[in-house]
Design a protein around this motif. Structure first.
Motif, PDB file in Angstrom:
ATOM      1  N   PHE A  90      40.704  39.515  57.274  1.00  0.00           N
ATOM      2  CA  PHE A  90      41.184  38.661  58.752  1.00  0.00           C
ATOM      3  C   PHE A  90      42.299  39.567  59.432  1.00  0.00           C
ATOM      4  O   PHE A  90      42.855  40.289  58.904  1.00  0.00           O
ATOM      5  N   GLY A  91      41.992  39.489  60.727  1.00  0.00           N
ATOM      6  CA  GLY A  91      43.115  40.355  61.393  1.00  0.00           C
ATOM      7  C   GLY A  91      42.690  40.319  63.000  1.00  0.00           C
ATOM      8  O   GLY A  91      41.983  39.291  63.585  1.00  0.00           O
ATOM      9  N   ALA A  92      43.096  41.416  63.659  1.00  0.00           N
ATOM     10  CA  ALA A  92      43.018  41.529  65.075  1.00  0.00           C
ATOM     11  C   ALA A  92      42.538  42.897  65.537  1.00  0.00           C
ATOM     12  O   ALA A  92      42.793  43.799  64.927  1.00  0.00           O
ATOM     13  N   VAL A  93      41.477  43.124  66.456  1.00  0.00           N
ATOM     14  CA  VAL A  93      41.226  44.393  66.971  1.00  0.00           C
ATOM     15  C   VAL A  93      41.278  44.277  68.407  1.00  0.00           C
ATOM     16  O   VAL A  93      41.218  43.269  69.336  1.00  0.00           O
ATOM     17  N   LEU A  94      41.245  45.539  69.068  1.00  0.00           N
ATOM     18  CA  LEU A  94      41.275  45.553  70.505  1.00  0.00           C
ATOM     19  C   LEU A  94      40.170  44.693  71.282  1.00  0.00           C
ATOM     20  O   LEU A  94      40.377  44.356  72.180  1.00  0.00           O
ATOM     21  N   GLY A  95      38.989  44.958  70.842  1.00  0.00           N
ATOM     22  CA  GLY A  95      37.906  44.031  71.432  1.00  0.00           C
ATOM     23  C   GLY A  95      37.217  44.714  72.485  1.00  0.00           C
ATOM     24  O   GLY A  95      36.618  44.235  73.460  1.00  0.00           O
ATOM     25  N   SER A  96      37.369  45.952  72.478  1.00  0.00           N
ATOM     26  CA  SER A  96      36.474  46.946  73.288  1.00  0.00           C
ATOM     27  C   SER A  96      34.902  46.699  72.945  1.00  0.00           C
ATOM     28  O   SER A  96      34.528  46.688  72.023  1.00  0.00           O
ATOM     29  N   ARG A  97      34.200  46.868  74.082  1.00  0.00           N
ATOM     30  CA  ARG A  97      32.700  46.595  73.866  1.00  0.00           C
ATOM     31  C   ARG A  97      32.120  47.883  74.336  1.00  0.00           C
ATOM     32  O   ARG A  97      32.238  48.500  75.504  1.00  0.00           O
TER      33      ARG A  97
END
Length: 444
Positions: A176-183
């Motif tokens: 589990f975690g967090a990423v920038l979310g670039s597409r």
């Protein structure tokens, strides 16, 4: 290179990949050796690995001012160099560099602190823990690449951090975690990271060969951001049949996976759903007799999945030597299924589906009718069959065929637009597009 039919005999890599073996419980456990390895004491190591995959691809394509023809091309699918280190069995790191592209591209670059099997922290450019197929590396794909439902492979990795671990020798794995979310390699203008997570349940390690290869999994990602690229539809041959629409707002992805691996065959299946909001996105439409900007567009939805099977007819196999955790790789960070073939012949097949669209919503206004679901609703069906021959551990030749049935025939790479517009064009959707692949692959 253009031709209606091409028969090619590739020059195989005349290299033998070294193997290392150990004895565990009376069973031989084999794994590919590292290209270069330096060890100091217990739990300290530095290694260099890599792979090379060269393709010959053939598929029908319509070219501007030329017409329909068979497009045949050699391609360097991947040329990867991977360096990894481990310190005292608790600190690990990885740096992967892809050299097949015009400009070298950093695929992964992270470090991990993992004092306990149940709890670790990974930070850097990581594989996003969503789905089973995106976690695999190029050499681990039985059929060349990931199914269509996962879109662009550029989205499989992102910068961020993960909390990960497993319990009781991998019986439960999580990340589990967090990423920038670039597409889709877009310029990052997102100030809100995506929340990501994946949970795996494996059969107990002592369940025996017939049960220990079973696992179930579920994953999700959620993010909220400004205008960015949405889902991109691509074939294995590199044809983009769906360009990414502009999305804005929340994106939610949900997925479920199943894998069952035995010493001689593998079954895998996944289903995913993606919902991408289009809040604030406007489209210029003809409403009545004039053009107007239409807002309040409906969400873009992507649904699909696949089922895949591989049967190893004869040859040597590697027994289980690493247990994947929730991040998709084992303690030694070697993704891929257990019982991987080392030599011999393997038959593979895949059935996959993809459905995209934003529904159907027309709103009557004073000036005319607004279309708040302007994106086309369509589907693609794919059937694939392949033969893998493993000459030595790390040396493989793959011959594969894929048939694609586009509901909207204009999306097919060999679609020929009508020469006249006097009558409405009827786009057939029942025709199949065929693609052929030949891959020579070396992994060290």
């Amino acid at each position: 290179m253009r031709a209606s039919l091409v028969v090619a005999i590739p020059l195989l890599f005349l290299v033998t990949a070294a193997t290392a073996s150990a004895e565990e419980g009376g069973a031989g456990v084999s794994r590919p050796a590292d290209l270069l390895t330096w060890r100091h004491g217990e739990g300290n190591a530095l290694s260099l690995r890599g792979w090379l995959a060269a393709d010959l691809r053939a598929f029908p394509r319509t070219e501007v001012d030329y017409g329909r023809s068979w497009h045949v091309e050699p391609a360097l699918a991947s040329a990867r160099v991977s360096s990894r280190f481990e310190l005292r069995k608790v600190v690990r790191g990885r740096l992967d560099l892809e050299l097949a592209e015009a400009s070298p591209d950093v695929q992964e670059a992270w470090f991990e602190y993992r004092p306990f099997e149940l709890l670790g922290l990974r930070a850097g450019r990581v594989k996003v823990p969503f789905g089973m197929a995106p976690q695999l590396s190029v050499p681990d794909y039985r059929l060349l690449g990931a199914p269509m439902v996962f879109g662009n492979s550029k989205d499989f990795r992102d910068a961020g951090f993960l909390v990960l671990g497993d319990w009781k020798d991998g019986f439960v794995g999580y990340a589990f975690g967090a990423v920038l979310g670039s597409r889709d390699v877009a310029v990052d203008v997102n100030d809100k990271p995506d929340v990501v997570g994946r949970l795996l349940l494996h059969a107990p390690a002592d369940a025996g060969n017939w049960l220990s290869g079973l696992h179930l999994g579920a994953a999700t990602t959620w993010g909220d951001g400004p205008t960015r690229h949405g889902f991109r539809g691509r074939t294995l041959a590199g044809h983009s049949f769906l360009n990414p629409p502009s999305t804005r707002g929340e994106q939610l992805r949900m997925g479920a996976e199943l894998e069952y691996v035995t010493p001689w065959f593998r079954l895998a299946a996944e289903y995913t759903r993606t919902i991408q909001q289009r809040d604030g996105v406007r489209e210029n439409q003809k409403v009545g007799k004039a053009y107007a900007e239409v807002a309040d567009l409906d969400d873009y939805r992507v649904d699909g999945g696949y089922a895949e099977a591989a049967v190893h007819l004869f040859g040597k196999r590697a027994l289980r030597w690493s247990q994947p955790d929730g991040a998709g790789d084992g303690h030694g960070d070697d993704p891929g299924s257990s019982f991987a073939p080392l030599s011999g012949l393997e038959l593979c097949g895949r059935l996959e589906t993809l459905e995209v669209g934003d529904g159907d919503r027309l709103v009557d206004v004073d000036a005319g009718t607004e279309d708040h679901a302007p994106l086309a609703d369509t589907s693609v069906l794919g059937v694939m069959a392949g033969i893998n021959y493993y000459f030595e551990p790390g040396i493989r030749l793959t011959l594969a065929w894929q048939g694609l049935r586009f509901e909207d025939g204009s999306l097919a790479p060999d679609y020929v637009p009508p020469e006249t517009t006097e009558e409405p064009a009827v786009v057939p959707g029942a025709a199949w597009t065929h693609q052929l692949f030949l891959r020579a692959q070396l992994t060290i």
